[in-house]
Design a protein around this motif. Structure first.
Motif, PDB file in Angstrom:
ATOM      1  N   GLU A   1      13.081  10.910  -1.263  1.00 13.92           N
ATOM      2  CA  GLU A   1      12.642  11.483  -2.529  1.00 13.92           C
ATOM      3  C   GLU A   1      12.095  10.386  -3.416  1.00 13.92           C
ATOM      4  OE1 GLU A   1      14.808  14.800  -4.861  1.00 13.92           O
ATOM      5  OE2 GLU A   1      15.449  12.923  -5.777  1.00 13.92           O
ATOM      6  N   ASN A   2      10.922  10.634  -3.949  1.00 14.99           N
ATOM      7  CA  ASN A   2      10.260   9.694  -4.843  1.00 14.99           C
ATOM      8  C   ASN A   2      10.131  10.339  -6.211  1.00 14.99           C
ATOM      9  OD1 ASN A   2       7.174   9.068  -5.938  1.00 14.99           O
ATOM     10  ND2 ASN A   2       8.322   7.252  -5.362  1.00 14.99           N
ATOM     11  N   VAL A   3      10.469   9.592  -7.257  1.00 18.44           N
ATOM     12  CA  VAL A   3      10.382  10.111  -8.623  1.00 18.44           C
ATOM     13  C   VAL A   3       9.366   9.270  -9.380  1.00 18.44           C
ATOM     14  CG1 VAL A   3      11.667  10.691 -10.710  1.00 18.44           C
ATOM     15  CG2 VAL A   3      12.788  10.828  -8.488  1.00 18.44           C
ATOM     16  N   PRO A   4       8.077   9.687  -9.362  1.00 19.33           N
ATOM     17  CA  PRO A   4       7.025   8.829  -9.903  1.00 19.33           C
ATOM     18  C   PRO A   4       6.869   8.834 -11.406  1.00 19.33           C
ATOM     19  CG  PRO A   4       6.082  10.829  -9.013  1.00 19.33           C
ATOM     20  CD  PRO A   4       7.552  10.894  -8.704  1.00 19.33           C
ATOM     21  N   GLY A   5       7.325   9.881 -12.093  1.00 17.54           N
ATOM     22  CA  GLY A   5       7.094   9.915 -13.538  1.00 17.54           C
ATOM     23  C   GLY A   5       7.734  11.105 -14.198  1.00 17.54           C
ATOM     24  N   CYS A   6       7.694  11.139 -15.520  1.00 14.49           N
ATOM     25  CA  CYS A   6       8.223  12.229 -16.346  1.00 14.49           C
ATOM     26  C   CYS A   6       9.729  12.373 -16.233  1.00 14.49           C
ATOM     27  CB  CYS A   6       7.577  13.575 -15.995  1.00 14.49           C
ATOM     28  SG  CYS A   6       5.831  13.644 -16.392  1.00 14.49           S
ATOM     29  N   GLY A   7      10.409  11.485 -15.526  1.00 14.42           N
ATOM     30  CA  GLY A   7      11.851  11.531 -15.431  1.00 14.42           C
ATOM     31  C   GLY A   7      12.373  12.574 -14.476  1.00 14.42           C
ATOM     32  N   GLY A   8      11.742  13.739 -14.391  1.00 15.99           N
ATOM     33  CA  GLY A   8      12.269  14.792 -13.548  1.00 15.99           C
ATOM     34  C   GLY A   8      11.381  15.141 -12.376  1.00 15.99           C
TER      35      GLY A   8
ATOM     36  N   THR B   1       0.824  -1.211   0.000  1.00 14.04           N
ATOM     37  CA  THR B   1       0.000   0.000   0.000  1.00 14.04           C
ATOM     38  C   THR B   1       0.857   1.259   0.000  1.00 14.04           C
ATOM     39  OG1 THR B   1      -0.112   0.167   2.431  1.00 14.04           O
ATOM     40  CG2 THR B   1      -1.739  -1.234   1.346  1.00 14.04           C
ATOM     41  N   GLN B   2       2.161   1.120   0.190  1.00 15.11           N
ATOM     42  CA  GLN B   2       3.049   2.271   0.250  1.00 15.11           C
ATOM     43  C   GLN B   2       3.480   2.700  -1.151  1.00 15.11           C
ATOM     44  OE1 GLN B   2       4.520   3.881   3.420  1.00 15.11           O
ATOM     45  NE2 GLN B   2       2.431   3.145   3.687  1.00 15.11           N
ATOM     46  N   VAL B   3       3.916   3.955  -1.252  1.00 18.64           N
ATOM     47  CA  VAL B   3       4.457   4.473  -2.503  1.00 18.64           C
ATOM     48  C   VAL B   3       5.745   3.734  -2.828  1.00 18.64           C
ATOM     49  CG1 VAL B   3       5.390   6.534  -3.621  1.00 18.64           C
ATOM     50  CG2 VAL B   3       3.428   6.729  -2.103  1.00 18.64           C
ATOM     51  N   ILE B   4       5.985   3.447  -4.097  1.00 22.27           N
ATOM     52  CA  ILE B   4       7.218   2.793  -4.511  1.00 22.27           C
ATOM     53  C   ILE B   4       8.032   3.750  -5.367  1.00 22.27           C
ATOM     54  CG2 ILE B   4       6.234   0.465  -4.435  1.00 22.27           C
ATOM     55  CD1 ILE B   4       5.830   0.613  -7.442  1.00 22.27           C
ATOM     56  N   GLY B   5       9.268   3.410  -5.581  1.00 23.37           N
ATOM     57  CA  GLY B   5      10.110   4.209  -6.456  1.00 23.37           C
ATOM     58  C   GLY B   5      10.955   5.250  -5.749  1.00 23.37           C
ATOM     59  N   TYR B   6      11.293   5.044  -4.481  1.00 25.76           N
ATOM     60  CA  TYR B   6      12.153   5.992  -3.779  1.00 25.76           C
ATOM     61  C   TYR B   6      13.564   5.924  -4.351  1.00 25.76           C
ATOM     62  CZ  TYR B   6       8.343   6.267  -0.428  1.00 25.76           C
ATOM     63  OH  TYR B   6       7.116   6.449   0.159  1.00 25.76           O
ATOM     64  N   GLN B   7      14.161   7.108  -4.536  1.00 25.46           N
ATOM     65  CA  GLN B   7      15.462   7.190  -5.183  1.00 25.46           C
ATOM     66  C   GLN B   7      16.589   7.578  -4.233  1.00 25.46           C
ATOM     67  OE1 GLN B   7      15.652   6.618  -8.770  1.00 25.46           O
ATOM     68  NE2 GLN B   7      13.629   5.848  -8.220  1.00 25.46           N
ATOM     69  N   ASN B   8      16.265   8.260  -3.128  1.00 26.13           N
ATOM     70  CA  ASN B   8      17.298   8.783  -2.255  1.00 26.13           C
ATOM     71  C   ASN B   8      16.691   9.082  -0.889  1.00 26.13           C
ATOM     72  OD1 ASN B   8      19.788   9.810  -1.395  1.00 26.13           O
ATOM     73  ND2 ASN B   8      20.113  10.935  -3.301  1.00 26.13           N
ATOM     74  N   ALA B   9      17.540   9.313   0.098  1.00 26.14           N
ATOM     75  CA  ALA B   9      17.070   9.636   1.443  1.00 26.14           C
ATOM     76  C   ALA B   9      18.116  10.494   2.144  1.00 26.14           C
ATOM     77  CB  ALA B   9      16.799   8.363   2.251  1.00 26.14           C
ATOM     78  N   TRP B  10      17.653  11.311   3.090  1.00 27.94           N
ATOM     79  CA  TRP B  10      18.534  12.198   3.851  1.00 27.94           C
ATOM     80  C   TRP B  10      18.086  12.195   5.308  1.00 27.94           C
ATOM     81  CZ3 TRP B  10      16.688  12.985  -0.923  1.00 27.94           C
ATOM     82  CH2 TRP B  10      17.611  13.278  -1.944  1.00 27.94           C
ATOM     83  N   LYS B  11      19.063  12.290   6.220  1.00 30.34           N
ATOM     84  CA  LYS B  11      18.766  12.352   7.643  1.00 30.34           C
ATOM     85  C   LYS B  11      19.093  13.735   8.190  1.00 30.34           C
ATOM     86  CE  LYS B  11      21.305   8.779   8.778  1.00 30.34           C
ATOM     87  NZ  LYS B  11      21.940   7.709   9.604  1.00 30.34           N
ATOM     88  N   VAL B  12      18.142  14.311   8.934  1.00 31.79           N
ATOM     89  CA  VAL B  12      18.357  15.537   9.696  1.00 31.79           C
ATOM     90  C   VAL B  12      17.860  15.250  11.115  1.00 31.79           C
ATOM     91  CG1 VAL B  12      18.172  17.096   7.722  1.00 31.79           C
ATOM     92  CG2 VAL B  12      16.113  16.461   8.967  1.00 31.79           C
ATOM     93  N   PRO B  13      18.182  16.117  12.096  1.00 30.78           N
ATOM     94  CA  PRO B  13      17.777  15.830  13.473  1.00 30.78           C
ATOM     95  C   PRO B  13      16.282  15.576  13.662  1.00 30.78           C
ATOM     96  CG  PRO B  13      19.418  17.574  13.455  1.00 30.78           C
ATOM     97  CD  PRO B  13      19.086  17.287  12.025  1.00 30.78           C
ATOM     98  N   SER B  14      15.445  16.195  12.839  1.00 32.95           N
ATOM     99  CA  SER B  14      13.997  16.041  13.028  1.00 32.95           C
ATOM    100  C   SER B  14      13.418  14.828  12.301  1.00 32.95           C
ATOM    101  CB  SER B  14      13.272  17.305  12.562  1.00 32.95           C
ATOM    102  OG  SER B  14      13.538  17.547  11.192  1.00 32.95           O
TER     103      SER B  14
END
Length: 294
Positions: A206-213, A188-201
């Protein structure tokens, strides 16, 4: 990508399909630019670590007699004028198959992590494969994305023929221990995650679902499931791409979908849920690099 002396930045130019790719080096103290012409199409590059006295470049070229759409990925070390110093073997990476065009350097520059058709390998600068990393399935094609901790990388993996299932994000120890899935498997979750970042909060993806950009921003919950983030001042239908992390904030590039020309940089503070537009003429932000680090 910034050089190790923090005095220069390297940009790849657009794919031109003519067998060469211009790389643009910018002097960050004066703004002066010089173009380095590299043989090959679709070149991606970075300064070599730790000294930055050379560049590592990954490029694509047609496979002789391979037919339409058939190509090979090449990885080279070149000097700062574009002359080849060495070409690393990429055709057969032990049991991982062929190099897929994505790599990361270790901080000291002594080893590389290469993505391949069947997982990833750690390779020395001499071109010798030190080990194949134990990825989630022997047939998974994986791409190293970025360093997640001092000893783990973040990688995206997808099984051949299962592109419909999207990319999965994995935390992968480079010493060879068992990798860990970053997001819980859930149809049921979104697929296609490309990257991730950690901050204190929290952790943001980042998900890129279509159109390439196109890009959408998500937050990872304590239950390893994700929720969509609405950035203040950004219409929910707009594209949000993450440039990088600065302290406790994210630097975002936002625009309309599917190739819209107006692109704006924003600093987003997820803890306060505020976003500030950075000054500058609209429609000119094509690429951005965080300085001194990204």
């Amino acid at each position: 990508m910034c050089s190790s002396d923090l005095k220069h930045a390297l940009f790849e130019n657009s794919w031109n399909g003519h067998g060469t790719t211009p790389m643009i080096e910018v002097d960050l103290s004066t703004g002066a630019k010089r173009t380095i012409t590299i043989r090959g199409d679709g070149v991606r590059g970075t300064y070599s670590r730790p000294s930055g006295n050379a560049m590592l470049l990954s490029s694509e070229s047609d496979t002789p007699g391979g037919g339409p759409g058939s190509y090979i990925n090449k990885l080279e070390r070149v000097d700062l004028t574009g002359n080849t110093q060495s070409t690393l073997p990429t055709d057969q990476l032990d049991g991982a198959g062929k190099y897929n065009g994505y790599f990361l350097q270790t901080p000291d520059g002594s080893q590389l992590v290469l993505g391949a058709d069947k997982g990833m390998v750690v390779m020395g600068n001499d071109g010798v494969v030190a080990r194949q990393l134990p990825m989630p399935a022997p047939s998974s094609s994986c791409k190293p994305v970025r360093w997640w901790t001092s000893s783990e990388i973040l990688a995206t993996c997808v099984a051949p023929g299962r592109v419909d299932m999207g990319m999965e994000l994995w935390q992968v120890p480079v010493a060879g221990q068992t990798p860990t899935r970053l997001i819980a498997p859930d149809t049921t979750q979104v697929i296609g995650y490309q990257n991730a970042w950690k901050v204190p909060s929290g952790t943001f993806l980042e998900n890129v679902p279509g159109c390439g950009g196109d890009g959408l921003l998500y937050r990872l919950g304590s239950d390893t499931k994700t929720t969509r983030v609405t950035v203040p001042g950004v219409d929910p239908g707009k594209t949000v791409r993450v440039v990088g992390v600065t302290g406790h904030e994210l630097l975002l590039k936002t625009s309309g979908n599917c190739g819209a020309r107006t692109k704006v940089l924003r600093i987003y503070d997820p803890a306060a849920n505020t976003a500030t537009v950075l000054p500058g003429p609209p429609g000119t932000v094509e690429r951005a690099i965080l300085y001194p680090t990204s």
